[in-house]
Design a protein around this motif. Structure first.
Motif, mmCIF file in Angstrom:
data_model
loop_
_atom_site.group_PDB
_atom_site.id
_atom_site.type_symbol
_atom_site.label_atom_id
_atom_site.label_comp_id
_atom_site.label_asym_id
_atom_site.label_seq_id
_atom_site.Cartn_x
_atom_site.Cartn_y
_atom_site.Cartn_z
ATOM 1 N N LEU A 1 68.589 66.962 10.119
ATOM 2 C CA LEU A 1 68.735 65.646 10.729
ATOM 3 C C LEU A 1 68.369 64.575 9.706
ATOM 4 O O LEU A 1 67.516 64.782 8.855
ATOM 5 C CB LEU A 1 67.824 65.510 11.951
ATOM 6 N N SER A 2 69.023 63.423 9.820
ATOM 7 C CA SER A 2 68.690 62.284 8.987
ATOM 8 C C SER A 2 69.022 61.006 9.745
ATOM 9 O O SER A 2 69.794 61.018 10.701
ATOM 10 C CB SER A 2 69.449 62.323 7.648
ATOM 11 N N GLU A 3 68.421 59.897 9.313
ATOM 12 C CA GLU A 3 68.638 58.599 9.947
ATOM 13 C C GLU A 3 68.399 58.682 11.463
ATOM 14 O O GLU A 3 69.179 58.184 12.266
ATOM 15 C CB GLU A 3 70.046 58.083 9.657
ATOM 16 N N VAL A 4 67.293 59.315 11.834
ATOM 17 C CA VAL A 4 66.945 59.478 13.246
ATOM 18 C C VAL A 4 66.421 58.157 13.800
ATOM 19 O O VAL A 4 65.608 57.480 13.167
ATOM 20 C CB VAL A 4 65.890 60.584 13.420
ATOM 21 N N SER A 5 66.904 57.791 14.994
ATOM 22 C CA SER A 5 66.482 56.536 15.606
ATOM 23 C C SER A 5 66.421 56.687 17.118
ATOM 24 O O SER A 5 67.329 57.260 17.729
ATOM 25 C CB SER A 5 67.476 55.418 15.234
ATOM 26 N N LEU A 6 65.334 56.180 17.699
ATOM 27 C CA LEU A 6 65.193 56.134 19.152
ATOM 28 C C LEU A 6 64.697 54.745 19.517
ATOM 29 O O LEU A 6 63.618 54.326 19.105
ATOM 30 C CB LEU A 6 64.199 57.196 19.633
ATOM 31 N N VAL A 7 65.506 54.000 20.277
ATOM 32 C CA VAL A 7 65.153 52.621 20.629
ATOM 33 C C VAL A 7 65.470 52.373 22.098
ATOM 34 O O VAL A 7 66.238 53.115 22.724
ATOM 35 C CB VAL A 7 65.922 51.595 19.760
ATOM 36 N N GLN A 8 64.872 51.326 22.635
ATOM 37 C CA GLN A 8 65.157 50.867 23.990
ATOM 38 C C GLN A 8 65.873 49.527 23.904
ATOM 39 O O GLN A 8 65.394 48.600 23.259
ATOM 40 C CB GLN A 8 63.877 50.716 24.810
ATOM 41 N N VAL A 9 67.051 49.447 24.559
ATOM 42 C CA VAL A 9 67.863 48.231 24.518
ATOM 43 C C VAL A 9 68.361 47.926 25.922
ATOM 44 O O VAL A 9 69.109 48.724 26.513
ATOM 45 C CB VAL A 9 69.064 48.390 23.565
ATOM 46 N N GLU A 10 67.927 46.806 26.484
ATOM 47 C CA GLU A 10 68.448 46.306 27.756
ATOM 48 C C GLU A 10 68.486 47.393 28.848
ATOM 49 O O GLU A 10 69.522 47.674 29.447
ATOM 50 C CB GLU A 10 69.847 45.724 27.558
ATOM 51 N N GLY A 11 67.359 48.016 29.071
ATOM 52 C CA GLY A 11 67.245 48.972 30.157
ATOM 53 C C GLY A 11 67.792 50.353 29.880
ATOM 54 O O GLY A 11 67.874 51.185 30.792
ATOM 55 N N ARG A 12 68.169 50.629 28.658
ATOM 56 C CA ARG A 12 68.641 51.969 28.330
ATOM 57 C C ARG A 12 67.975 52.459 27.044
ATOM 58 O O ARG A 12 67.562 51.663 26.205
ATOM 59 C CB ARG A 12 70.161 51.994 28.166
ATOM 60 N N ARG B 1 57.039 52.260 15.867
ATOM 61 C CA ARG B 1 56.733 50.837 15.777
ATOM 62 C C ARG B 1 56.695 50.261 17.176
ATOM 63 O O ARG B 1 57.705 50.253 17.890
ATOM 64 C CB ARG B 1 57.794 50.109 14.939
ATOM 65 N N ALA B 2 55.511 49.752 17.588
ATOM 66 C CA ALA B 2 55.352 49.224 18.940
ATOM 67 C C ALA B 2 56.082 47.900 19.131
ATOM 68 O O ALA B 2 56.491 47.566 20.236
ATOM 69 C CB ALA B 2 53.875 49.059 19.268
ATOM 70 N N ARG B 3 56.243 47.125 18.039
ATOM 71 C CA ARG B 3 56.837 45.796 18.175
ATOM 72 C C ARG B 3 58.246 45.880 18.769
ATOM 73 O O ARG B 3 58.603 45.132 19.673
ATOM 74 C CB ARG B 3 56.871 45.093 16.825
ATOM 75 N N ASP B 4 59.078 46.763 18.254
ATOM 76 C CA ASP B 4 60.430 46.919 18.806
ATOM 77 C C ASP B 4 60.582 48.213 19.604
ATOM 78 O O ASP B 4 61.689 48.599 19.950
ATOM 79 C CB ASP B 4 61.484 46.856 17.704
ATOM 80 N N ARG B 5 59.428 48.880 19.865
ATOM 81 C CA ARG B 5 59.425 50.104 20.662
ATOM 82 C C ARG B 5 60.447 51.118 20.126
ATOM 83 O O ARG B 5 61.301 51.621 20.845
ATOM 84 C CB ARG B 5 59.714 49.794 22.125
ATOM 85 N N SER B 6 60.346 51.406 18.855
ATOM 86 C CA SER B 6 61.318 52.285 18.209
ATOM 87 C C SER B 6 60.619 53.459 17.545
ATOM 88 O O SER B 6 59.440 53.388 17.184
ATOM 89 C CB SER B 6 62.122 51.516 17.160
ATOM 90 N N LEU B 7 61.374 54.520 17.395
ATOM 91 C CA LEU B 7 60.931 55.714 16.686
ATOM 92 C C LEU B 7 62.013 56.039 15.661
ATOM 93 O O LEU B 7 63.179 56.202 16.026
ATOM 94 C CB LEU B 7 60.738 56.881 17.655
ATOM 95 N N LYS B 8 61.654 56.110 14.390
ATOM 96 C CA LYS B 8 62.645 56.337 13.342
ATOM 97 C C LYS B 8 62.157 57.419 12.397
ATOM 98 O O LYS B 8 60.961 57.546 12.140
ATOM 99 C CB LYS B 8 62.940 55.048 12.566
ATOM 100 N N GLY B 9 63.112 58.195 11.890
ATOM 101 C CA GLY B 9 62.787 59.277 10.972
ATOM 102 C C GLY B 9 63.785 59.349 9.834
ATOM 103 O O GLY B 9 64.928 58.904 9.967
ATOM 104 N N GLY B 10 63.351 59.931 8.723
ATOM 105 C CA GLY B 10 64.232 60.121 7.575
ATOM 106 C C GLY B 10 64.943 61.447 7.675
ATOM 107 O O GLY B 10 65.912 61.608 8.410
ATOM 108 N N ARG B 11 64.456 62.445 6.967
ATOM 109 C CA ARG B 11 65.040 63.789 7.009
ATOM 110 C C ARG B 11 64.107 64.730 7.772
ATOM 111 O O ARG B 11 62.918 64.812 7.473
ATOM 112 C CB ARG B 11 65.283 64.323 5.599
ATOM 113 N N LEU B 12 64.658 65.436 8.737
ATOM 114 C CA LEU B 12 63.906 66.382 9.542
ATOM 115 C C LEU B 12 64.664 67.695 9.643
ATOM 116 O O LEU B 12 65.893 67.729 9.540
ATOM 117 C CB LEU B 12 63.644 65.832 10.955
#
Length: 400
Positions: free
Chosen positions: A129-140, A107-118
């Protein structure tokens, strides 16, 4: 963008009022050339996107269906449905997973990458893996996933993701650690900053089976279930906490059952406290520090010369079982023993160990021990003599 030509189909539908939709699908897109998803994100103003913080090797299929804004001239909210087939996934400089496969959504709006089961591999071992999340927050950049794994080997390939190279080398080479562990309901967090600093956190339930280590004496763990684990690695140093409820195994070839303890590790110090367990017909426990509520048991630095301290007590232990195999004959070792022992020194220099202790024996005969044979002979005691009570205090200097 691609190292080889792969099929991509796109369709744009527009209306008289200037609105429209973009639909596109693609298969087998090679991500190793800077990352296709980062370029798409850049095209819609998402520079510095989370995808650029990933180290990817492999391929991805995608499908996108977004509204178009004629005034903006670009998708108003880019959303990508992906199916990843990655040979390698790294986050913040940490080479983490291999052979990852499964659906994820960008999702470009919040610049996130999310996954269910991998599905993926950690050190060559399958993991879920489950509940996978990759986000950018305040420079990290923050990567988070639930992880479940069975039969992970205690070896370099699995430990190097969570511990520094020196600690891994100490465990495997100096302490001869080996065996297997399961991770149930684990939560893995990796945080990386724009300055290149990376931290790794792991929590969850740990199960051990068929584990061996040599920490002064051989320790063999047949099983230890439902260990509460928290581990954190940052700045090249690790710290951890673990609560053990029921551990079964052997210490110095003596049976230890249903042992519980609290373990902390602040590199390089490993500390075991609040220890208690069934031991050769009695109990093996931590020894409380005089004038303190703390109940220490064993502490050691996991680096040469391995300075350590031990504070332990035996409660109502069977003398025959405790001394079995120590002397040439066991026929006249019987009775019960209570004991307290405190030791300090270096495991790398046993002749420098010092300490003190005392023991109290009841209903015991010790004819099988050579020193008692000589003592009984000097005193004219019958070899079948049984002591109703025997108490002694002792000190240890220079390992003796």
């Amino acid at each position: 963008v691609y190292k080889r030509q792969m099929p991509v189909q796109a369709q744009v539908l527009t209306s008289a009022d200037g609105t429209g939709r973009l639909s596109a699908v693609g298969a087998g897109i090679d991500l190793s050339n800077d990352g296709l998803l980062a370029r798409i994100a850049g095209a819609v103003g998402a520079s510095g996107d989370v995808m650029s913080r990933l180290d990817l090797q492999g391929f991805v299929d995608f499908a996108v269906d977004v509204p178009l804004d004629a005034a903006a001239g670009s998708p108003t909210d880019l959303e990508l449905d992906l199916h990843a087939r990655l040979e390698r996934l790294g986050v913040g400089g940490v080479d983490l997973l291999g052979n990852l496969e499964g659906p994820v959504a960008y999702r470009a709006r919040d610049r996130s990458l999310k996954g269910g089961r991998l599905r993926a591999e950690l050190g060559g071992t399958p993991v879920e893996l489950s509940e996978v999340s990759l986000v950018q927050v305040e420079g990290r950049t923050e990567f988070e996933t639930r992880i479940d794994a069975r039969d992970l080997s205690i070896d370099r390939e699995h430990l190097e993701h969570f511990l520094d190279a020196r600690t891994v080398r100490t465990l495997l080479e100096d302490l001869e650690a080996r065996g297997w562990f399961d991770l149930v309901g684990g939560l893995l967090r990796i945080t990386s900053t724009e300055g290149g600093e990376t931290s790794v956190g792991l929590s969850g339930t740990l199960n051990l089976h068929d584990v061996f280590a040599r920490v002064g004496v051989p320790i063999a763990v047949s099983s230890a279930e439902e260990i509460d684990l928290e581990l954190f690695y940052e700045g090249g140093r690790a710290r951890a906490r673990a609560g053990v409820r029921e551990l079964f195994g052997r210490v110095a070839e003596r049976e230890l059952d249903a042992a519980s303890m609290q373990i902390t590790y602040v590199e390089p110090r490993l500390t075991i406290e609040q220890f208690q367990g069934d031991f050769e017909g009695g109990r093996l426990k931590s020894l409380a520090t005089p004038g303190s509520s703390s109940s220490g048991f064993f502490a050691v630095d996991l680096e040469n010369p391995f300075p350590f301290s031990l504070a332990t007590q035996l409660v109502d232990v069977d003398v025959g079982q405790l001394l079995e195999g120590v002397f040439r004959s066991d026929f006249a070792n019987e009775g019960r023993v209570d004991a307290e022992l405190r030791l300090d020194g270096d495991l790398g220099r046993l002749t420098g160990i010092r300490g003190r202790g005392e023991y109290r024996m009841r209903d015991t005969s010790l004819w099988a021990i050579p020193v008692f044979q000589a003592l009984f002979a000097q005193l004219g005691f019958d070899t079948a003599a049984v002591f109703s009570s025997l108490t002694s205090r002792f000190t240890i200097e220079d390992g003796v």
